[in-house]
Design a protein around this motif. Sequence first.
Motif, PDB file in Angstrom:
ATOM      1  N   GLU A 105       0.213  -1.521  -0.330  1.00 48.49           N
ATOM      2  CA  GLU A 105      -0.484  -0.242  -0.536  1.00 48.49           C
ATOM      3  C   GLU A 105       0.944   1.285  -0.275  1.00 48.49           C
ATOM      4  N   GLN A 106       1.967   1.210   0.556  1.00 45.63           N
ATOM      5  CA  GLN A 106       3.010   2.539   0.808  1.00 45.63           C
ATOM      6  C   GLN A 106       3.915   2.237   0.018  1.00 45.63           C
ATOM      7  N   GLY A 107       4.496   0.932  -0.634  1.00 45.65           N
ATOM      8  CA  GLY A 107       5.014   1.027  -2.173  1.00 45.65           C
ATOM      9  C   GLY A 107       6.602   1.493  -0.867  1.00 45.65           C
ATOM     10  N   ILE A 108       6.457   0.998  -0.073  1.00 43.21           N
ATOM     11  CA  ILE A 108       7.877   0.357   0.417  1.00 43.21           C
ATOM     12  C   ILE A 108       8.850  -1.460   0.341  1.00 43.21           C
ATOM     13  N   PRO A 109       9.865  -1.334  -0.489  1.00 43.54           N
ATOM     14  CA  PRO A 109      10.420  -2.155  -0.891  1.00 43.54           C
ATOM     15  C   PRO A 109      10.131  -3.853  -0.163  1.00 43.54           C
ATOM     16  N   PHE A 110       9.940  -4.869  -0.841  1.00 42.32           N
ATOM     17  CA  PHE A 110      10.238  -5.689   0.443  1.00 42.32           C
ATOM     18  C   PHE A 110      10.525  -6.925  -0.740  1.00 42.32           C
ATOM     19  N   GLU A 111      10.695  -8.180   0.820  1.00 38.49           N
ATOM     20  CA  GLU A 111      11.299  -9.175  -0.605  1.00 38.49           C
ATOM     21  C   GLU A 111      11.004 -10.197   0.863  1.00 38.49           C
ATOM     22  N   VAL A 112      10.827 -11.957   0.255  1.00 35.78           N
ATOM     23  CA  VAL A 112      10.358 -12.521   0.363  1.00 35.78           C
ATOM     24  C   VAL A 112      11.232 -13.603   0.301  1.00 35.78           C
ATOM     25  N   LEU A 113      12.007 -14.192   1.496  1.00 32.48           N
ATOM     26  CA  LEU A 113      12.693 -14.966   1.457  1.00 32.48           C
ATOM     27  C   LEU A 113      12.646 -16.662   1.040  1.00 32.48           C
ATOM     28  N   PRO A 114      12.738 -17.942   0.600  1.00 29.87           N
ATOM     29  CA  PRO A 114      12.012 -19.209   0.747  1.00 29.87           C
ATOM     30  C   PRO A 114      12.708 -20.054   1.624  1.00 29.87           C
ATOM     31  N   GLY A 115      12.275 -21.047   2.250  1.00 24.97           N
ATOM     32  CA  GLY A 115      12.673 -21.832   3.400  1.00 24.97           C
ATOM     33  C   GLY A 115      11.598 -22.553   4.343  1.00 24.97           C
ATOM     34  N   PRO A 116      12.312 -22.503   4.793  1.00 21.69           N
ATOM     35  CA  PRO A 116      10.920 -24.186   5.662  1.00 21.69           C
ATOM     36  C   PRO A 116       9.966 -23.847   6.227  1.00 21.69           C
TER      37      PRO A 116
END
Length: 236
Positions: A105-116
Amino acid sequence: MSEPGRFILVPTPIGNMGDITLRAIEVLKEANRIACEDTRHSSPLLAKLGISGKPLVSLHDHNEARRLPELVEAARAGETIAVVTDAGMPAVSDPGYRVVQACIEQGIPFEVLPGPSAVLTALVGSGFPVHAFRFLGFLPIKKGRRLNILEDSLSTEGTSIFFESPHRLLSTLELLAGKHPEAPCCVARELTKKFETYHRGTAAELFAHFKAHAPKGEIVFLIAGDAKKRREPEDD
């Protein structure tokens, strides 16, 4: 003005500490701060990884909405904020959903790492169909709603996956066995830990087993759906 920072959702082991990824370790070491579901739970993992002196902030279901604006402002100021929960993938029946929504909604960069992930580990280990599956979180407390969802899972193609409390598993199996004793089920316990077990069988068989052996530990409960709707995975 500083360049915008970012949030990184970092999966952590669901049991075996050796399952954390090299990339996750790198992110946790380089992050400006780490938002934890429970700082007391995450501290031993960080210590084992040799990460100390890192600012930790609690971010759980009861304070996520209140604390998020502060973290968003920190990201806007250029901080990289790692988000971890007690185990597994953040936001999957854990805090983290509001973080992702705020970033979008606010245009903040984010990442999601793969994992358990307990969900996928249990699915593959169950031996149930993997061509179609759904994760429905924790089963409802009220027996009527719980039975409705269980029966719906039996008529649905593929595999339905739930988290369940060891204190309520016997009640769930009794409900299902009372109406559908031949329902194919799997109880996956303590995944990746020393006493990991998979119990596969009908609802009636599993009810009898756990009536004689009280269930303990963290549990994933799976139901194989309508056999008439199942199909074998197609070759590539």
